[in-house]
Motif scaffolding. Sequence first.
Motif: not given
Length: 476
Positions: A382-389, A407-416, A438-441
């Motif tokens: 969803l435009g996000l770079t996600l990592s488990e803590i 959230i460790t990164g965000i696409n600047p053109d994304s809705e997020a 990540i699997t839960d999401l």
Amino acid sequence: MALFTALMLALALVLAQVTASEAQARPQTFADLAEQVSPSVVNITTSTTIAGRTGPQGLVPEGSPFEDFFNDLDRGPDGGQRRSSALGSGFVISADGFIVTNNHVIEGADEILIEFYPGGEPGVPAEIVGTDPNTDIALLKVDLDGLEFVEFGDSNGDGSRVGDWVMAMGNPLGQGFSVSAGIVSARNRALSGTYDDYIQTDAAINRGNSGGPLFNMDGEVIGVNTAILSPNGGSIGIGFAMSAAVVTNVIDQLKEFGETRRGWLGVRIQDVTPDMVDAIDGLDLARGALVTDVPAGPAEDAGMLSGDVILNFDGVEIEDTRELVRIVGNSPVGKEVPVEVLREGDMESLTVTLGRRETSEAVAFPASTEEDPETGSEADILGLTLSEITEELSDQYGLDLEEGLVITGINPDSEAASKGLLEGDVITEAGQQAITSITDLEDQIEAATEAGRKSLLLLVRRGGDPRFVALVLEEE
């Protein structure tokens, strides 16, 4: 032809009678009303000893939406102590000397003097019974009996409709016992306070009118003049009076307890936005108050959960968070209140015993302890770079959560990105279900897609503060 002429004359006569009736409904003069209520309106002068400064300094807290008229008196040499005097307005609400004004009129004052209408008692000292900075209301008391007084009216009733005539009285710019008239321009205005419920009026209100009454045509007080919107400090026809519906509840508590005792539900909430509607099962419109967190307190004891949407409180349909906060705050401490919430598509009935806001609102939302070091997986969703803590990410972003996706990164053109999500934010729920991996999401995204939803509701925490954000699901 004669019949047509007769009909036209009859129609003209009816229209003339209607016009005359409407004209009679308009006040020809405010003189009788002013004469009736004037003895109950007072001028207020306060005096304070303050440390010397290089220039004038008011008693009103900096940034107050409506500062009073101040004069500096007896300034000491070399910046020594000096006396500062402030002018404001008020009105008598009982024969035994209770007087209502604004808190900012008397805040920090060493001495408060009341001047009654010409012919009445001059320079009568007043004592502070209680104050409420949240609504900018104060209750004073003078040691006099047999005073003329005014009563509060229904600020939400027929005499307070938009377009109805109103009259303001007070002490503008120190002129004393001045009358101005106008109409109700709008109702239910909010400025900056939690409990704001202002009547907007175009009746002239200036500095010094603070604390004075706004009357309806029956001589009832429907508001306390508090603020103006002006680029130059003078009236431009946009004035605000705190509604009697709020003031009467505050005054009753100040008179009985010397302080306010507001109901407390014990939840963090946010408005439901239109883009969230599709993501919340069973919700048809953007309405209600979305619960983002439930600490130890009344709501938790009643079984309320994060993700619940409060739609009805004590029999009142809730439109937004502002309405809920106002209703809860006006409810008695200890009252058992029925609450209807939407939870995972079903309506749930709860009963909450309200606590007291003044003693409970500072209760901390406990933070979890940091987790043990581990290596978490990472994914772009969803435009996000996600990592488990992990311990490393906890140190990097100052996290105090055990579970969730950071959230460790965000696409600047994304809705997020457009919705304000930032690196370091932690997603703890998706689809109103807790997520730890990540699997839960991915499972929640799949479930939402199979259910035909176009968006997914995420609970995002930043520095311990939670909020819900709806993100549109990517099309396959």
